[in-house]
Design a protein around this motif. Structure first.
Motif: not given
Length: 252
Positions: A83, A142, A163, A187, A213
């Motif tokens: 991410g 992500s 994601s 997300s 997350h």
């Protein structure tokens, strides 16, 4: 005089071009500095556990971290993209179970400027150094998952960690596993559901109860995220099991 006007015009043009070039330099330097500030590093204890696991060989290459079964028996691999501004080592503990238990080779990329969107390298940059692996999954967490969607045409499967795609893969012939957390404040489950139409009809969407997350890595709390109610060990076990199912579906 005409010559005087032309000379003044050239000076103005040079000033404008010089100003634009200066602004571009400032913008580039600003992005580089911003990309290096606030990078979320891996927590030390989970990483130490991976290093101590004799079932796993860890290789730190310039462009990626490679986790592979110590016995060398692996024909399926996962290229995993971190991410935004999350250190690649932060995903080692989460993915280690799939390496040790499912003989999966995991290549965790080191994105340029710590941001997947600034990394133009194609998938084969990370797959070609592992010639013994025949089947490749691409995935990410992500923003890394968004980038993984862009590379999915060159893979056999796609896995998304907290994601969703911005690329239309609804007609793609590949297996897709999407893992989401019920406590994800970034997300969110709703955002992932809203992007469902960009995935193939048979894509498998799994919500992990209590996962936030940041539960999809080991880098500590993240601004704007929800509060996780699932423990790290349970989270890793669930992710390992889900990846085992995906790997099994790709095995003839």
């Amino acid at each position: 005089m005409p010559g005087t006007h032309r000379s003044r015009g050239r000076r103005v043009l040079r000033w404008v071009l010089g100003s634009v070039a200066g602004l571009l330099v400032v913008a580039v330097v600003g992005v580089v500095i911003w990309s290096q500030v606030g990078v979320m590093a891996a927590e030390p204890e989970p990483l130490e556990a991976v290093s101590a696991d004799e079932r796993i060989t860890v290789t730190d290459d310039p462009g990626a971290i490679v986790l592979s079964p110590a016995d060398g028996d692996s024909d399926t691999g996962l290229v995993f993209i971190p991410g935004a501004k999350v250190g690649p080592w932060a995903y080692a503990a989460l993915l280690a179970g799939a390496v040790a238990e499912n003989d999966l080779t995991v290549v965790i990329t080191k994105p340029w400027l710590n941001l997947a969107f600034f990394d133009p390298r194609p998938l084969d940059t990370f797959t070609e150094p592992e010639p013994d692996v025949d089947t490749w999954i691409v995935g990410g967490h992500s923003l890394g998952g968004v980038r993984a969607c862009q590379l999915a045409d060159d893979a056999d499967a796609l896995v998304l960690f907290a994601s969703y795609c911005a690329t239309d893969l609804s007609d793609a012939d590949l297996a897709v596993l999407s893992l989401a957390g019920t406590q994800d404040g970034l997300s969110t489950p709703q955002k992932i559901a809203d992007a469902r139409g960009l995935l193939p009809d048979d894509a498998e969407l799994v919500e992990i109860d209590g996962a936030s997350h940041a539960s999809f890595g080991d880098y500590g709390p993240q601004a704007g995220d929800g509060e996780p109610t699932i423990g790290d060990e349970e989270m890793r076990a669930l992710v390992t099991a889900e990846l085992a199912g995906l790997v099994g579906s790709l095995t003839p």
